[in-house]
Design an enzyme around this catalytic site. Structure first.
Site, PDB file in Angstrom:
ATOM      1  N   SER A 171      47.795   5.653 -33.287  1.00 21.77           N
ATOM      2  CA  SER A 171      47.274   4.334 -33.672  1.00 21.77           C
ATOM      3  C   SER A 171      47.756   3.209 -32.759  1.00 21.77           C
ATOM      4  O   SER A 171      47.286   2.071 -32.883  1.00 21.77           O
ATOM      5  CB  SER A 171      47.676   4.006 -35.115  1.00 21.77           C
ATOM      6  OG  SER A 171      47.346   5.056 -35.986  1.00 21.77           O
ATOM      7  N   ILE A 199      50.527   1.595 -32.788  1.00 18.17           N
ATOM      8  CA  ILE A 199      51.247   0.525 -33.497  1.00 18.17           C
ATOM      9  C   ILE A 199      52.730   0.575 -33.143  1.00 18.17           C
ATOM     10  O   ILE A 199      53.343   1.647 -33.157  1.00 18.17           O
ATOM     11  CB  ILE A 199      51.105   0.669 -35.034  1.00 18.17           C
ATOM     12  CG1 ILE A 199      49.634   0.592 -35.441  1.00 18.17           C
ATOM     13  CG2 ILE A 199      51.926  -0.404 -35.761  1.00 18.17           C
ATOM     14  CD1 ILE A 199      49.366   0.984 -36.877  1.00 18.17           C
ATOM     15  N   HIS A 218      55.620  -0.212 -34.839  1.00 23.47           N
ATOM     16  CA  HIS A 218      56.001  -0.525 -36.219  1.00 23.47           C
ATOM     17  C   HIS A 218      57.262  -1.378 -36.241  1.00 23.47           C
ATOM     18  O   HIS A 218      58.131  -1.252 -35.369  1.00 23.47           O
ATOM     19  CB  HIS A 218      56.254   0.769 -36.999  1.00 23.47           C
ATOM     20  CG  HIS A 218      55.020   1.590 -37.211  1.00 23.47           C
ATOM     21  ND1 HIS A 218      54.080   1.287 -38.174  1.00 23.47           N
ATOM     22  CD2 HIS A 218      54.568   2.708 -36.587  1.00 23.47           C
ATOM     23  CE1 HIS A 218      53.104   2.180 -38.131  1.00 23.47           C
ATOM     24  NE2 HIS A 218      53.370   3.051 -37.170  1.00 23.47           N
ATOM     25  N   LYS A 229      51.462   6.633 -44.001  1.00 27.19           N
ATOM     26  CA  LYS A 229      51.434   5.187 -44.250  1.00 27.19           C
ATOM     27  C   LYS A 229      50.081   4.762 -44.802  1.00 27.19           C
ATOM     28  O   LYS A 229      49.853   3.591 -45.026  1.00 27.19           O
ATOM     29  CB  LYS A 229      51.757   4.439 -42.953  1.00 27.19           C
ATOM     30  CG  LYS A 229      53.165   4.784 -42.448  1.00 27.19           C
ATOM     31  CD  LYS A 229      53.545   4.012 -41.217  1.00 27.19           C
ATOM     32  CE  LYS A 229      54.951   4.342 -40.756  1.00 27.19           C
ATOM     33  NZ  LYS A 229      55.104   5.696 -40.191  1.00 27.19           N
ATOM     34  N   ILE A 289      58.956  14.763 -33.528  1.00 25.08           N
ATOM     35  CA  ILE A 289      58.773  13.321 -33.345  1.00 25.08           C
ATOM     36  C   ILE A 289      57.398  12.935 -33.900  1.00 25.08           C
ATOM     37  O   ILE A 289      56.433  12.723 -33.159  1.00 25.08           O
ATOM     38  CB  ILE A 289      58.974  12.898 -31.867  1.00 25.08           C
ATOM     39  CG1 ILE A 289      60.289  13.467 -31.305  1.00 25.08           C
ATOM     40  CG2 ILE A 289      58.939  11.379 -31.732  1.00 25.08           C
ATOM     41  CD1 ILE A 289      61.567  12.968 -31.972  1.00 25.08           C
ATOM     42  N   SER A 302      55.265  10.262 -36.624  1.00 30.00           N
ATOM     43  CA  SER A 302      55.255   8.792 -36.651  1.00 30.00           C
ATOM     44  C   SER A 302      56.563   8.314 -37.274  1.00 30.00           C
ATOM     45  O   SER A 302      57.047   8.947 -38.211  1.00 30.00           O
ATOM     46  CB  SER A 302      54.067   8.313 -37.480  1.00 30.00           C
ATOM     47  OG  SER A 302      53.932   6.931 -37.377  1.00 30.00           O
ATOM     48  N   CYS A 308      32.443   0.022 -14.732  1.00 33.19           N
ATOM     49  CA  CYS A 308      32.179   0.294 -16.149  1.00 33.19           C
ATOM     50  C   CYS A 308      31.778  -1.020 -16.807  1.00 33.19           C
ATOM     51  O   CYS A 308      32.610  -1.912 -16.975  1.00 33.19           O
ATOM     52  CB  CYS A 308      33.433   0.877 -16.807  1.00 33.19           C
ATOM     53  SG  CYS A 308      33.322   0.955 -18.601  1.00 33.19           S
ATOM     54  N   CYS A 364      30.456  -1.421 -19.895  1.00 29.26           N
ATOM     55  CA  CYS A 364      30.816  -1.542 -21.326  1.00 29.26           C
ATOM     56  C   CYS A 364      32.192  -2.179 -21.483  1.00 29.26           C
ATOM     57  O   CYS A 364      32.415  -3.000 -22.349  1.00 29.26           O
ATOM     58  CB  CYS A 364      30.867  -0.173 -21.997  1.00 29.26           C
ATOM     59  SG  CYS A 364      29.360   0.788 -21.904  1.00 29.26           S
ATOM     60  N   CYS A 386      28.946   5.216 -15.765  1.00 30.73           N
ATOM     61  CA  CYS A 386      29.970   4.977 -14.737  1.00 30.73           C
ATOM     62  C   CYS A 386      30.625   6.240 -14.167  1.00 30.73           C
ATOM     63  O   CYS A 386      31.280   6.167 -13.133  1.00 30.73           O
ATOM     64  CB  CYS A 386      31.053   4.034 -15.264  1.00 30.73           C
ATOM     65  SG  CYS A 386      31.948   4.674 -16.676  1.00 30.73           S
TER      66      CYS A 386
HETATM   67  C1  LIG Z   1      47.059  10.153 -35.792  1.00 28.61           C
HETATM   68  C2  LIG Z   1      48.423   9.681 -35.336  1.00 28.61           C
HETATM   69  C3  LIG Z   1      48.744   8.329 -35.402  1.00 28.61           C
HETATM   70  C4  LIG Z   1      50.009   7.898 -35.005  1.00 28.61           C
HETATM   71  N1  LIG Z   1      50.261   6.562 -34.962  1.00 28.61           N
HETATM   72  C5  LIG Z   1      51.466   6.115 -34.523  1.00 28.61           C
HETATM   73  C6  LIG Z   1      51.713   4.727 -34.424  1.00 28.61           C
HETATM   74  O1  LIG Z   1      50.828   3.903 -34.647  1.00 28.61           O
HETATM   75  N2  LIG Z   1      52.947   4.317 -34.044  1.00 28.61           N
HETATM   76  C7  LIG Z   1      53.941   5.199 -33.767  1.00 28.61           C
HETATM   77  O2  LIG Z   1      55.055   4.757 -33.501  1.00 28.61           O
HETATM   78  N3  LIG Z   1      53.713   6.539 -33.793  1.00 28.61           N
HETATM   79  C8  LIG Z   1      52.501   7.015 -34.144  1.00 28.61           C
HETATM   80  N4  LIG Z   1      52.231   8.355 -34.166  1.00 28.61           N
HETATM   81  C9  LIG Z   1      53.265   9.278 -33.718  1.00 28.61           C
HETATM   82  C10 LIG Z   1      53.335   9.382 -32.201  1.00 28.61           C
HETATM   83  O3  LIG Z   1      52.061   9.536 -31.642  1.00 28.61           O
HETATM   84  C11 LIG Z   1      54.206  10.589 -31.834  1.00 28.61           C
HETATM   85  O4  LIG Z   1      55.435  10.475 -32.511  1.00 28.61           O
HETATM   86  C12 LIG Z   1      54.469  10.672 -30.346  1.00 28.61           C
HETATM   87  O5  LIG Z   1      53.292  10.539 -29.597  1.00 28.61           O
HETATM   88  C13 LIG Z   1      55.137  12.003 -30.006  1.00 28.61           C
HETATM   89  O6  LIG Z   1      55.365  12.001 -28.628  1.00 28.61           O
HETATM   90  P1  LIG Z   1      56.046  13.235 -27.914  1.00 28.61           P
HETATM   91  O7  LIG Z   1      56.300  12.816 -26.534  1.00 28.61           O
HETATM   92  O8  LIG Z   1      57.212  13.695 -28.723  1.00 28.61           O
HETATM   93  O9  LIG Z   1      54.956  14.386 -27.973  1.00 28.61           O
HETATM   94  P2  LIG Z   1      53.715  14.592 -26.973  1.00 28.61           P
HETATM   95  O10 LIG Z   1      53.041  13.335 -26.662  1.00 28.61           O
HETATM   96  O11 LIG Z   1      52.878  15.688 -27.539  1.00 28.61           O
HETATM   97  O12 LIG Z   1      54.410  15.082 -25.654  1.00 28.61           O
HETATM   98  C14 LIG Z   1      54.887  16.392 -25.508  1.00 28.61           C
HETATM   99  C15 LIG Z   1      54.440  16.891 -24.152  1.00 28.61           C
HETATM  100  O13 LIG Z   1      55.013  18.170 -23.921  1.00 28.61           O
HETATM  101  C16 LIG Z   1      54.095  18.955 -23.198  1.00 28.61           C
HETATM  102  N5  LIG Z   1      54.478  20.355 -23.384  1.00 28.61           N
HETATM  103  C17 LIG Z   1      54.429  21.082 -24.520  1.00 28.61           C
HETATM  104  N6  LIG Z   1      54.871  22.346 -24.290  1.00 28.61           N
HETATM  105  C18 LIG Z   1      55.218  22.391 -22.989  1.00 28.61           C
HETATM  106  C19 LIG Z   1      55.729  23.432 -22.163  1.00 28.61           C
HETATM  107  N7  LIG Z   1      55.971  24.663 -22.627  1.00 28.61           N
HETATM  108  N8  LIG Z   1      55.960  23.152 -20.846  1.00 28.61           N
HETATM  109  C20 LIG Z   1      55.715  21.906 -20.331  1.00 28.61           C
HETATM  110  N9  LIG Z   1      55.207  20.898 -21.090  1.00 28.61           N
HETATM  111  C21 LIG Z   1      54.981  21.132 -22.396  1.00 28.61           C
HETATM  112  C22 LIG Z   1      52.765  18.583 -23.842  1.00 28.61           C
HETATM  113  O14 LIG Z   1      51.671  18.890 -23.016  1.00 28.61           O
HETATM  114  C23 LIG Z   1      52.935  17.088 -24.087  1.00 28.61           C
HETATM  115  O15 LIG Z   1      52.424  16.307 -23.025  1.00 28.61           O
HETATM  116  C24 LIG Z   1      50.976   8.835 -34.561  1.00 28.61           C
HETATM  117  C25 LIG Z   1      50.637  10.186 -34.471  1.00 28.61           C
HETATM  118  C26 LIG Z   1      49.373  10.611 -34.829  1.00 28.61           C
HETATM  119  C27 LIG Z   1      49.004  12.052 -34.676  1.00 28.61           C
END
Ligand SMILES: Cc1cc2nc3c(=O)[nH]c(=O)nc-3n(C[C@H](O)[C@H](O)[C@H](O)COP(=O)(O)OP(=O)(O)OC[C@H]3O[C@@H](n4cnc5c(N)ncnc54)[C@H](O)[C@@H]3O)c2cc1C
Length: 476
Positions: free
Chosen positions: A46, A48, A50, A252, A337, A339, A402, A404, A442
């Protein structure tokens, strides 16, 4: 060559950790399985930032969220040239009987150090949020919440980390991790072997598998799906704040979200899923999101929706898992990790650096750390007089690719020069292809610019990495 730290995963968590470690005299490697950073959970959320309300008050994520918000507002967004909009948030109730719930959130938030929380009545809401429907009776106003582009947040962190010496290697899925006799880790990724003294696991949905590969099968990740629906930019001014209902047990709730790029968004749902790859949206999800949003703002209609997507929260219990694993000395997990992970990432990074230090990594500050990153130009965010100045300086800003989303040829070139290597990478950095026509007009222009910049044949240009090529050479 042995790195001091290898980080698995270039989402917001891995990117923030890489940037934090790049302050120190360390050799840091960032490994990502996808063709570009930010292609995991961090692209589908999203956006956000927070304030830190609505988390269990004694949880790790509660204070990391408050701290992440403080770091971002307190200078990180400006240092990284990010467009952060502190629009504030409203948590609304439909029945005055629920006011004690708002009082509770207010008290818990204030105890965590969140400033400016205020209960507001129907008259205040009529003046500040005129499109709210008659069912909304009162709200908690949370002024320190805001919005950001989640992918640009990741790209800015990665760019700055790389500028400070971090080595980023994409298309490197870590498939095996060995513990050599002399200590440290040996990682197999993308057909190559990398050695490091310490390992940080920030692999999002796959963090349980990476931790197990490293010798610590200590938790399981369950995806929790969230469907989100983007509205047309013509509804840009539908809301002045991010609008939440009272939170439910798992989430939330369904929100009305201003986004930093203009299109409002409604969602997300929150349903546990058994499949880490299921990013489908559903009729039931759409109905749930529309009903939730329309209860707060009845003028929202299905016809306003121009795009939709689903994201999967990497959930393991109710809290983040940020710890050194004694079962695998040298491994620090930043897992589960869910939200508010986007908000918490800068604070998670500081915590991970501290854990590494406690387990033997010397953190010696670099004298030549580059704290700042120049802001990127986005014509849709700049006033007309600034656009005129840019076009005069460089006519490629006047060459609109682009229509749009108002993105120029120069912005596409800049995105490629900053690391975009796929069409999605261009879209996430610039918004080109993200509007009503979904790239219908585009995409060919973008491919041509990418070809010129990268020197690839058009057949090598992909939407999101190998297997998503758009143009086939039939002669082969
Ligand atoms: C619908 C939704 C809404 C949300 N809204 C919010 C919000 O508004 N505000 C907020 O604070 N949080 C929000 N969150 C939570 C937030 O998006 C996540 O907490 C955050 O993006 C997690 O990040 P990450 O880096 O831990 O995981 P990821 O972004 O998934 O990064 C992990 C990376 O590891 C890589 N990877 C995995 N396995 C391997 C491997 N074996 N070798 C090499 N690379 C690998 C993946 O490709 C990926 O790029 C939301 C989540 C969702 C689903």
């Amino acid at each position: 060559m042995t790195y001091d730290v290898a980080i698995v995963g270039a989402g917001i968590t891995g990117a923030a950790i890489a940037r934090e470690l790049s302050r120190y005299r360390l050799k840091v490697l960032l490994l990502e399985k996808e063709a570009e950073p930010a292609f995991g959970v961090s692209k589908s959320n999203s956006g956000i930032i927070h304030a830190g309300t609505q988390n269990p008050p004694t949880s790790v994520k509660a204070w990391l969220c408050v701290e992440g918000n403080r770091l971002l507002r307190g200078g990180l967004a400006a240092d990284l040239g990010l467009h952060f909009v502190q629009c504030g948030q409203l948590i609304v109730v439909f029945d005055l009987k629920d006011l004690p719930e708002l009082e509770k959130i207010k008290k818990e938030g204030a105890d965590l150090g969140i400033k400016g929380l205020e209960l507001v009545d129907r008259a205040w809401l009529a003046g500040h949020e005129p499109n709210l429907g008659p069912e909304v009776k009162a709200a908690l106003y949370v002024p320190t919440a805001g919005i950001i582009s989640p992918y640009r947040f990741v790209y800015a962190l990665v760019e700055n980390a790389v500028k400070n010496g971090v080595e980023l290697k994409t298309s490197r899925r870590v498939t095996a991790i060995r513990r050599p006799a002399g200590g440290g880790f040996e990682l197999e990724a993308g057909g190559e072997v990398y050695r490091s003294r310490f390992l940080v696991n920030a692999a999002g949905l796959f963090a349980d598998e990476v931790s197990a590969l490293a010798g610590a099968p200590t938790f399981k990740i369950t995806p929790r799906k969230g469907e989100e629906y983007l509205l047309d930019k013509k509804r840009e001014h539908i809301a002045n704040h991010i609008i939440f209902p009272l939170p439910s047990k798992n989430s939330k709730g369904i929100l009305i979200i201003k986004t930093s790029d203009g299109n409002p968004m409604i969602g997300p749902t929150a349903h546990d899923s058994g499949d880490k790859t299921d990013l489908s949206t559903t009729d039931d999800g759409l109905a749930e999101v529309l009903a939730g949003a329309r209860r707060m703002m009845p003028s929202i209609s299905k016809g306003d929706i121009i795009a939709y997507f689903a994201g999967l929260r990497p959930v393991s219990g109710k809290d983040f898992i940020i710890r050194h694993e004694d079962a695998a000395p040298g491994l620090v997990n930043a897992a589960g990790i869910q939200s508010p992970g986007l908000t918490s990432a800068p604070a998670i990074a500081v915590m991970v650096a501290d854990l590494l230090r406690k387990h033997g990594l010397a953190l010696e500050a670099k004298a030549d750390f580059h704290r700042t990153r120049p802001r990127t130009v986005h014509l849709f965010q700049v006033p007309p007089e600034e656009t005129r100045r840019l076009v005069k300086k460089d006519p490629a800003y006047g060459d609109i690719v682009c229509r749009c989303e108002l993105v120029s040829a120069q912005e596409i070139r800049d995105a490629v020069r900053r690391g975009a290597a796929t069409l999605d990478g261009i879209k996430f950095r610039t918004r080109a292809q993200a509007g009503r026509c979904h790239g219908g007009f585009c995409t060919t222009r973008i491919i041509k610019i990418m070809q010129e910049e990268l020197g690839f044949p058009v057949t090598a240009i992909t939407k999101r990495g190998p297997g998503s090529e758009l143009i086939k050479d039939e002669r082969k």
